[in-house]
Design a protein around this motif. Structure first.
Motif, PDB file in Angstrom:
ATOM      1  N   GLN A   1       0.823  -1.211   0.000  1.00 29.73           N
ATOM      2  CA  GLN A   1       0.000   0.000   0.000  1.00 29.73           C
ATOM      3  C   GLN A   1       0.857   1.262   0.000  1.00 29.73           C
ATOM      4  N   PHE A   2       1.943   1.256   0.757  1.00 26.92           N
ATOM      5  CA  PHE A   2       2.853   2.410   0.760  1.00 26.92           C
ATOM      6  C   PHE A   2       3.456   2.617  -0.631  1.00 26.92           C
ATOM      7  N   ARG A   3       3.784   1.519  -1.275  1.00 29.04           N
ATOM      8  CA  ARG A   3       4.365   1.615  -2.619  1.00 29.04           C
ATOM      9  C   ARG A   3       3.335   2.155  -3.607  1.00 29.04           C
ATOM     10  N   ALA A   4       2.113   1.674  -3.522  1.00 28.11           N
ATOM     11  CA  ALA A   4       1.053   2.133  -4.426  1.00 28.11           C
ATOM     12  C   ALA A   4       0.749   3.616  -4.222  1.00 28.11           C
ATOM     13  N   ALA A   5       0.939   4.102  -2.994  1.00 27.79           N
ATOM     14  CA  ALA A   5       0.679   5.511  -2.687  1.00 27.79           C
ATOM     15  C   ALA A   5       1.852   6.411  -3.049  1.00 27.79           C
ATOM     16  N   GLY A   6       2.939   5.834  -3.559  1.00 27.94           N
ATOM     17  CA  GLY A   6       4.090   6.634  -3.953  1.00 27.94           C
ATOM     18  C   GLY A   6       4.971   7.064  -2.798  1.00 27.94           C
ATOM     19  N   LEU A   7       4.823   6.413  -1.642  1.00 27.52           N
ATOM     20  CA  LEU A   7       5.619   6.774  -0.471  1.00 27.52           C
ATOM     21  C   LEU A   7       7.008   6.151  -0.513  1.00 27.52           C
ATOM     22  N   LEU A   8       7.114   4.999  -1.155  1.00 27.76           N
ATOM     23  CA  LEU A   8       8.393   4.303  -1.214  1.00 27.76           C
ATOM     24  C   LEU A   8       8.429   3.388  -2.426  1.00 27.76           C
ATOM     25  N   ASP A   9       9.629   2.907  -2.706  1.00 31.94           N
ATOM     26  CA  ASP A   9       9.813   1.921  -3.765  1.00 31.94           C
ATOM     27  C   ASP A   9      10.545   0.729  -3.163  1.00 31.94           C
ATOM     28  N   VAL A  10      10.167  -0.460  -3.559  1.00 27.51           N
ATOM     29  CA  VAL A  10      10.750  -1.682  -3.017  1.00 27.51           C
ATOM     30  C   VAL A  10      11.406  -2.468  -4.136  1.00 27.51           C
ATOM     31  N   GLN A  11      12.696  -2.738  -3.983  1.00 30.25           N
ATOM     32  CA  GLN A  11      13.440  -3.585  -4.909  1.00 30.25           C
ATOM     33  C   GLN A  11      14.148  -4.657  -4.090  1.00 30.25           C
ATOM     34  N   ASN A  12      13.537  -5.842  -4.038  1.00 25.70           N
ATOM     35  CA  ASN A  12      14.049  -6.923  -3.193  1.00 25.70           C
ATOM     36  C   ASN A  12      14.111  -6.441  -1.743  1.00 25.70           C
ATOM     37  N   ARG A  13      15.315  -6.347  -1.170  1.00 28.18           N
ATOM     38  CA  ARG A  13      15.446  -5.901   0.217  1.00 28.18           C
ATOM     39  C   ARG A  13      15.762  -4.408   0.331  1.00 28.18           C
ATOM     40  N   ARG A  14      15.879  -3.739  -0.788  1.00 30.55           N
ATOM     41  CA  ARG A  14      16.217  -2.313  -0.784  1.00 30.55           C
ATOM     42  C   ARG A  14      14.941  -1.477  -0.870  1.00 30.55           C
ATOM     43  N   ILE A  15      14.795  -0.558   0.085  1.00 26.23           N
ATOM     44  CA  ILE A  15      13.625   0.315   0.109  1.00 26.23           C
ATOM     45  C   ILE A  15      14.082   1.761  -0.025  1.00 26.23           C
ATOM     46  N   SER A  16      13.522   2.454  -1.014  1.00 27.27           N
ATOM     47  CA  SER A  16      13.805   3.873  -1.214  1.00 27.27           C
ATOM     48  C   SER A  16      12.625   4.682  -0.688  1.00 27.27           C
ATOM     49  N   LEU A  17      12.906   5.603   0.212  1.00 23.69           N
ATOM     50  CA  LEU A  17      11.857   6.458   0.760  1.00 23.69           C
ATOM     51  C   LEU A  17      11.645   7.632  -0.194  1.00 23.69           C
ATOM     52  N   LEU A  18      10.527   7.632  -0.889  1.00 21.10           N
ATOM     53  CA  LEU A  18      10.243   8.653  -1.895  1.00 21.10           C
ATOM     54  C   LEU A  18       9.533   9.861  -1.305  1.00 21.10           C
ATOM     55  N   ASP A  19       8.839   9.666  -0.197  1.00 20.55           N
ATOM     56  CA  ASP A  19       8.062  10.749   0.413  1.00 20.55           C
ATOM     57  C   ASP A  19       8.166  10.636   1.931  1.00 20.55           C
ATOM     58  N   ARG A  20       9.250  11.192   2.476  1.00 23.21           N
ATOM     59  CA  ARG A  20       9.458  11.131   3.923  1.00 23.21           C
ATOM     60  C   ARG A  20       8.340  11.837   4.685  1.00 23.21           C
ATOM     61  N   GLU A  21       7.940  13.004   4.185  1.00 22.63           N
ATOM     62  CA  GLU A  21       6.913  13.760   4.895  1.00 22.63           C
ATOM     63  C   GLU A  21       5.589  13.002   4.919  1.00 22.63           C
ATOM     64  N   GLY A  22       5.294  12.317   3.827  1.00 21.87           N
ATOM     65  CA  GLY A  22       4.087  11.502   3.804  1.00 21.87           C
ATOM     66  C   GLY A  22       4.143  10.388   4.836  1.00 21.87           C
ATOM     67  N   LEU A  23       5.304   9.748   4.951  1.00 24.01           N
ATOM     68  CA  LEU A  23       5.472   8.705   5.961  1.00 24.01           C
ATOM     69  C   LEU A  23       5.388   9.284   7.372  1.00 24.01           C
ATOM     70  N   ARG A  24       5.945  10.485   7.562  1.00 24.08           N
ATOM     71  CA  ARG A  24       5.875  11.113   8.890  1.00 24.08           C
ATOM     72  C   ARG A  24       4.436  11.432   9.270  1.00 24.08           C
ATOM     73  N   ARG A  25       3.650  11.873   8.303  1.00 22.12           N
ATOM     74  CA  ARG A  25       2.242  12.164   8.604  1.00 22.12           C
ATOM     75  C   ARG A  25       1.507  10.901   9.041  1.00 22.12           C
ATOM     76  N   ILE A  26       1.827   9.791   8.392  1.00 18.99           N
ATOM     77  CA  ILE A  26       1.209   8.523   8.785  1.00 18.99           C
ATOM     78  C   ILE A  26       1.692   8.111  10.174  1.00 18.99           C
ATOM     79  N   ALA A  27       2.993   8.290  10.434  1.00 14.93           N
ATOM     80  CA  ALA A  27       3.571   7.859  11.709  1.00 14.93           C
ATOM     81  C   ALA A  27       2.951   8.577  12.898  1.00 14.93           C
ATOM     82  N   VAL A  28       2.574   9.839  12.729  1.00 13.81           N
ATOM     83  CA  VAL A  28       2.039  10.616  13.853  1.00 13.81           C
ATOM     84  C   VAL A  28       0.523  10.683  13.835  1.00 13.81           C
ATOM     85  N   ALA A  29      -0.118  10.017  12.878  1.00 13.83           N
ATOM     86  CA  ALA A  29      -1.581  10.064  12.791  1.00 13.83           C
ATOM     87  C   ALA A  29      -2.203   9.423  14.019  1.00 13.83           C
ATOM     88  N   GLY A  30      -3.297  10.014  14.498  1.00 14.90           N
ATOM     89  CA  GLY A  30      -3.978   9.485  15.676  1.00 14.90           C
ATOM     90  C   GLY A  30      -4.891   8.328  15.333  1.00 14.90           C
TER      91      GLY A  30
END
Length: 249
Positions: free
Chosen positions: A220-249
């Motif tokens: 779901q994170f990949r589909a939302a454009g937040l990150l890309d997954v290549q095997n074990r390598r994960i590229s964070l494409l949208d840190r702020e988007g991930l931070r908003r999710i992390a602090v969501a109530g």
């Protein structure tokens, strides 16, 4: 007042497979480990009196066995390790992942035995820190005492954050927080790409989630454009988007 007396010779250590002598002055991890900020005199004393040996570990090799007597802390130099404790039913529970600069074994200070099994997730290096030598040297060098307290405080903060997350956060928050923490790397410079050295089973165990939840949330994170997954390598494409999710109530 800092001591300038002649340093005692490093005591002989038993030969151990995979153990190498320490060399703090040339270590590229020193800027964010326990020795960070020490001047030349303090660093020499630290290397001679505190760092007992440097362990080179292969993937899945054990560094610490639960229940062994405690007299040593470990500082991760390279690679990544995981700590596990046994659940009441005997199943292992991953309680943490340790990157360069992190101290291992602090939870054992009150118990006099190591509370966790610690294993390498990839080829890794860890320095064995004599706790007796450390407490002795902290009486001489205030900078070492301050740095030790900083690292202890950082570990306490991580544990409290983990408890809060497991008690209140949903799957998206847990995984977003985990990925950001992994990318931030503790005291290491933040990175936009991380290698998942651990398995998804390990991640699920650590976050208190089902394996399917971890895989589904990554998709779901990949589909939302937040990150890309290549095997074990994960590229964070949208840190702020991930931070908003992390602090969501």
């Amino acid at each position: 007042m800092q001591s300038t007396s002649t340093l005692p010779a490093r005591p002989a250590r038993p030969s151990q497979r995979g153990a190498l002598p320490p060399c703090c002055r040339d270590c590229d991890t020193r800027s964010h480990c326990l020795a960070a900020g020490l001047d030349a005199t303090a660093l020499e004393a630290f290397e001679h009196q505190v760092v007992m040996r440097r362990h080179e570990l292969k993937r899945h090799q054990r560094l610490v066995a639960r229940g062994t007597p405690f007299d040593t802390l470990y500082s991760v130099q390279h690679g990544q390790l995981k700590a596990e404790r046994a659940m009441p039913d005997g199943r292992p529970q991953v309680i943490g992942f340790y990157q360069p600069g992190r101290l291992l074994g602090l939870e054992s200070l009150a118990a006099n035995t190591h509370r966790c099994d610690v294993l390498a997730l990839c080829d890794s290096t860890a320095c064995a820190i004599s706790y007796t030598g450390l407490t002795r040297l902290m009486k001489q060098y205030a900078a070492l005492t301050r740095r030790f307290h900083q690292l202890v405080g950082a570990e306490l903060d991580r544990q409290q954050t983990s408890m809060l997350m497991l008690g209140t956060a949903k799957a998206p928050q847990r995984l977003a927080t985990f990925l950001l923490d992994l990318a931030d790397g503790g005291d290491v410079e933040p990175a936009d790409t991380v290698e998942l050295r651990m398995s998804r089973d390990d991640i699920a165990s650590h976050l208190g989630l089902a394996l399917e939840s971890v895989s589904r949330q990554l998709t779901q994170f990949r589909a939302a454009g937040l990150l890309d997954v290549q095997n074990r390598r994960i590229s964070l494409l949208d840190r702020e988007g991930l931070r908003r999710i992390a602090v969501a109530g």
